[in-house]
Design a protein around this motif. Structure first.
Motif, PDB file in Angstrom:
ATOM      1  N   ALA A  23       0.731  -0.935   0.202  1.00  8.79           N
ATOM      2  CA  ALA A  23      -0.019   0.122   0.013  1.00  8.79           C
ATOM      3  C   ALA A  23       0.858   1.262  -0.074  1.00  8.79           C
ATOM      4  CB  ALA A  23      -0.943  -0.084   1.184  1.00  8.79           C
ATOM      5  N   THR A  24       2.087   1.049   0.720  1.00  7.77           N
ATOM      6  CA  THR A  24       2.924   2.367   0.809  1.00  7.77           C
ATOM      7  C   THR A  24       3.430   2.744  -0.596  1.00  7.77           C
ATOM      8  OG1 THR A  24       3.543   1.837   2.949  1.00  7.77           O
ATOM      9  CG2 THR A  24       4.994   3.162   1.743  1.00  7.77           C
ATOM     10  N   ILE A  25       3.928   1.597  -1.342  1.00  5.76           N
ATOM     11  CA  ILE A  25       4.431   1.764  -2.571  1.00  5.76           C
ATOM     12  C   ILE A  25       3.405   2.196  -3.767  1.00  5.76           C
ATOM     13  CG2 ILE A  25       5.610   0.611  -4.658  1.00  5.76           C
ATOM     14  CD1 ILE A  25       7.523   1.224  -2.222  1.00  5.76           C
ATOM     15  N   ILE A  26       2.217   1.529  -3.622  1.00 11.02           N
ATOM     16  CA  ILE A  26       1.105   2.086  -4.486  1.00 11.02           C
ATOM     17  C   ILE A  26       0.752   3.422  -4.162  1.00 11.02           C
ATOM     18  CG2 ILE A  26      -1.420   1.926  -5.211  1.00 11.02           C
ATOM     19  CD1 ILE A  26       0.594  -0.426  -6.029  1.00 11.02           C
ATOM     20  N   GLY A  27       0.729   4.082  -3.052  1.00 12.89           N
ATOM     21  CA  GLY A  27       0.560   5.259  -2.472  1.00 12.89           C
ATOM     22  C   GLY A  27       1.577   6.278  -3.294  1.00 12.89           C
ATOM     23  N   LEU A  28       2.865   5.776  -3.110  1.00 10.92           N
ATOM     24  CA  LEU A  28       3.844   6.527  -3.629  1.00 10.92           C
ATOM     25  C   LEU A  28       3.869   6.838  -5.066  1.00 10.92           C
ATOM     26  CD1 LEU A  28       6.966   7.716  -3.414  1.00 10.92           C
ATOM     27  CD2 LEU A  28       7.746   5.346  -4.024  1.00 10.92           C
ATOM     28  N   VAL A  29       3.712   5.617  -5.815  1.00 10.60           N
ATOM     29  CA  VAL A  29       3.561   5.541  -7.317  1.00 10.60           C
ATOM     30  C   VAL A  29       2.246   6.522  -7.620  1.00 10.60           C
ATOM     31  CG1 VAL A  29       2.678   4.544  -9.458  1.00 10.60           C
ATOM     32  CG2 VAL A  29       4.205   3.298  -7.732  1.00 10.60           C
ATOM     33  N   PHE A  30       0.912   6.565  -6.786  1.00 11.52           N
ATOM     34  CA  PHE A  30      -0.063   7.420  -7.174  1.00 11.52           C
ATOM     35  C   PHE A  30       0.306   8.686  -6.658  1.00 11.52           C
ATOM     36  CE2 PHE A  30      -4.386   8.914  -6.647  1.00 11.52           C
ATOM     37  CZ  PHE A  30      -5.127   7.999  -7.494  1.00 11.52           C
ATOM     38  N   ARG A  31       1.233   9.111  -5.882  1.00  8.61           N
ATOM     39  CA  ARG A  31       1.392  10.407  -5.677  1.00  8.61           C
ATOM     40  C   ARG A  31       2.417  11.111  -6.907  1.00  8.61           C
ATOM     41  NH1 ARG A  31       2.012   8.589  -0.870  1.00  8.61           N
ATOM     42  NH2 ARG A  31       4.084   8.548  -0.797  1.00  8.61           N
ATOM     43  N   GLN A  32       3.434  10.175  -7.362  1.00  4.06           N
ATOM     44  CA  GLN A  32       4.333  10.559  -8.436  1.00  4.06           C
ATOM     45  C   GLN A  32       3.507  10.868  -9.523  1.00  4.06           C
ATOM     46  OE1 GLN A  32       7.788  11.159  -7.759  1.00  4.06           O
ATOM     47  NE2 GLN A  32       7.246  11.111  -5.837  1.00  4.06           N
ATOM     48  N   VAL A  33       2.673  10.135 -10.028  1.00  9.14           N
ATOM     49  CA  VAL A  33       2.027  10.171 -11.254  1.00  9.14           C
ATOM     50  C   VAL A  33       0.674  10.894 -11.258  1.00  9.14           C
ATOM     51  CG1 VAL A  33       3.168   8.252 -12.286  1.00  9.14           C
ATOM     52  CG2 VAL A  33       0.858   8.009 -11.276  1.00  9.14           C
ATOM     53  N   SER A  34       0.351  11.703  -9.955  1.00  5.91           N
ATOM     54  CA  SER A  34      -1.273  12.177 -10.031  1.00  5.91           C
ATOM     55  C   SER A  34      -1.588  13.140 -10.887  1.00  5.91           C
ATOM     56  CB  SER A  34      -1.185  12.598  -8.672  1.00  5.91           C
ATOM     57  OG  SER A  34      -0.474  13.907  -8.353  1.00  5.91           O
ATOM     58  N   SER A  35      -0.879  13.887 -11.477  1.00  6.02           N
ATOM     59  CA  SER A  35      -1.150  14.855 -12.570  1.00  6.02           C
ATOM     60  C   SER A  35      -1.445  13.961 -13.764  1.00  6.02           C
ATOM     61  CB  SER A  35      -0.166  15.828 -12.870  1.00  6.02           C
ATOM     62  OG  SER A  35       1.190  15.186 -13.325  1.00  6.02           O
ATOM     63  N   ASP A  36      -0.610  12.752 -14.081  1.00  6.91           N
ATOM     64  CA  ASP A  36      -0.908  12.108 -15.289  1.00  6.91           C
ATOM     65  C   ASP A  36      -2.192  11.530 -15.225  1.00  6.91           C
ATOM     66  OD1 ASP A  36       1.525  12.903 -16.726  1.00  6.91           O
ATOM     67  OD2 ASP A  36       2.307  11.579 -15.427  1.00  6.91           O
ATOM     68  N   LEU A  37      -2.638  11.002 -13.856  1.00  5.99           N
ATOM     69  CA  LEU A  37      -3.544  10.332 -13.634  1.00  5.99           C
ATOM     70  C   LEU A  37      -5.036  11.049 -13.986  1.00  5.99           C
ATOM     71  CD1 LEU A  37      -2.652   8.164 -10.664  1.00  5.99           C
ATOM     72  CD2 LEU A  37      -3.063   7.193 -13.115  1.00  5.99           C
ATOM     73  N   THR A  38      -4.847  12.445 -13.371  1.00  2.00           N
ATOM     74  CA  THR A  38      -5.861  13.428 -13.492  1.00  2.00           C
ATOM     75  C   THR A  38      -6.292  13.539 -14.983  1.00  2.00           C
ATOM     76  OG1 THR A  38      -5.078  14.510 -11.435  1.00  2.00           O
ATOM     77  CG2 THR A  38      -6.508  15.841 -13.147  1.00  2.00           C
ATOM     78  N   LEU A  39      -5.206  13.824 -15.868  1.00  4.64           N
ATOM     79  CA  LEU A  39      -5.277  13.895 -17.275  1.00  4.64           C
ATOM     80  C   LEU A  39      -6.102  12.555 -17.693  1.00  4.64           C
ATOM     81  CD1 LEU A  39      -2.054  15.305 -18.215  1.00  4.64           C
ATOM     82  CD2 LEU A  39      -4.275  16.618 -18.120  1.00  4.64           C
ATOM     83  N   TYR A  40      -5.522  11.573 -17.102  1.00  8.18           N
ATOM     84  CA  TYR A  40      -6.430  10.218 -17.726  1.00  8.18           C
ATOM     85  C   TYR A  40      -7.634  10.357 -17.357  1.00  8.18           C
ATOM     86  CZ  TYR A  40      -7.411   5.362 -17.857  1.00  8.18           C
ATOM     87  OH  TYR A  40      -8.085   4.168 -18.316  1.00  8.18           O
ATOM     88  N   LYS A  41      -8.164  10.573 -16.159  1.00 10.92           N
ATOM     89  CA  LYS A  41      -9.486  10.495 -15.809  1.00 10.92           C
ATOM     90  C   LYS A  41     -10.234  11.348 -16.466  1.00 10.92           C
ATOM     91  CE  LYS A  41      -8.378  10.906 -11.226  1.00 10.92           C
ATOM     92  NZ  LYS A  41      -8.632  10.893  -9.743  1.00 10.92           N
ATOM     93  N   GLU A  42      -9.942  12.718 -16.939  1.00 12.81           N
ATOM     94  CA  GLU A  42     -10.499  13.614 -17.894  1.00 12.81           C
ATOM     95  C   GLU A  42     -10.706  12.703 -19.268  1.00 12.81           C
ATOM     96  OE1 GLU A  42      -8.218  17.298 -18.178  1.00 12.81           O
ATOM     97  OE2 GLU A  42      -8.780  17.604 -15.735  1.00 12.81           O
ATOM     98  N   TRP A  43      -9.686  12.247 -19.928  1.00 12.14           N
ATOM     99  CA  TRP A  43      -9.752  11.534 -21.229  1.00 12.14           C
ATOM    100  C   TRP A  43     -10.825  10.637 -21.033  1.00 12.14           C
ATOM    101  CZ3 TRP A  43      -8.712   6.286 -22.125  1.00 12.14           C
ATOM    102  CH2 TRP A  43      -8.718   5.885 -23.448  1.00 12.14           C
ATOM    103  N   LYS A  44     -10.794   9.874 -19.877  1.00 15.55           N
ATOM    104  CA  LYS A  44     -11.877   8.838 -19.675  1.00 15.55           C
ATOM    105  C   LYS A  44     -13.033   9.099 -19.837  1.00 15.55           C
ATOM    106  CE  LYS A  44     -11.632   4.034 -18.737  1.00 15.55           C
ATOM    107  NZ  LYS A  44     -11.101   2.986 -19.692  1.00 15.55           N
ATOM    108  N   GLN A  45     -13.329  10.261 -19.051  1.00 15.87           N
ATOM    109  CA  GLN A  45     -14.613  11.000 -18.945  1.00 15.87           C
ATOM    110  C   GLN A  45     -14.998  11.316 -20.277  1.00 15.87           C
ATOM    111  OE1 GLN A  45     -16.664  11.039 -16.444  1.00 15.87           O
ATOM    112  NE2 GLN A  45     -18.160  11.863 -17.381  1.00 15.87           N
TER     113      GLN A  45
END
Length: 130
Positions: free
Chosen positions: A102-124
């Protein structure tokens, strides 16, 4: 960033590059990770994993390629770490092994959060076009 997290970034990102151009290998990793997540993921880690799985799946299929290579490598590295039964704290140790993942997944999530935001917008937008 802790020493353990730095080691993760270095070791798993280099392993992740093997999955960049091998669609079958990437798909197999995703299936394995999803199977483990069904059994092991807890709390908000579940939602984070699902989003990482989605972007990795869409990237592997070629549907979504608007992500920097460094970010997709980090995502693949995080998934590899999650799948690995032997990491910094082995998954066979109840609770501690899962918290480590969970710690590592959280780290990855924080490191790529801006890319994930763009992905969620694309997905929507994709969803609205269907």
């Amino acid at each position: 960033m802790a020493i353990h997290e730095k080691r993760f970034l270095k070791n798993y990102e280099s392993k992740a590059s093997e999955y960049l151009n091998d669609k079958e290998k990437a798909s197999n990793l995703l299936k394995k990770a999803m199977k483990k997540a069904d059994k092991k993921a807890i709390g908000d880690v579940w939602e984070n994993l699902q989003l990482l799985f989605q972007i990795f799946g869409d990237w592997t299929s070629g549907k979504y390629r608007t992500i920097p290579v460094k970010s997709i490598l980090m995502i693949i590295g995080g998934i590899l770490y999650f799948v690995s039964p032997i990491d910094a704290i082995t998954d066979f140790i109840p609770v501690a092994g899962l918290l480590d993942d969970a710690t590592i997944i959280g780290l990855v999530f924080r490191q790529v959060s801006s890319d994930l935001t763009l992905y969620k917008e694309w997905k929507q937008k994709e969803f609205l076009q269907e």
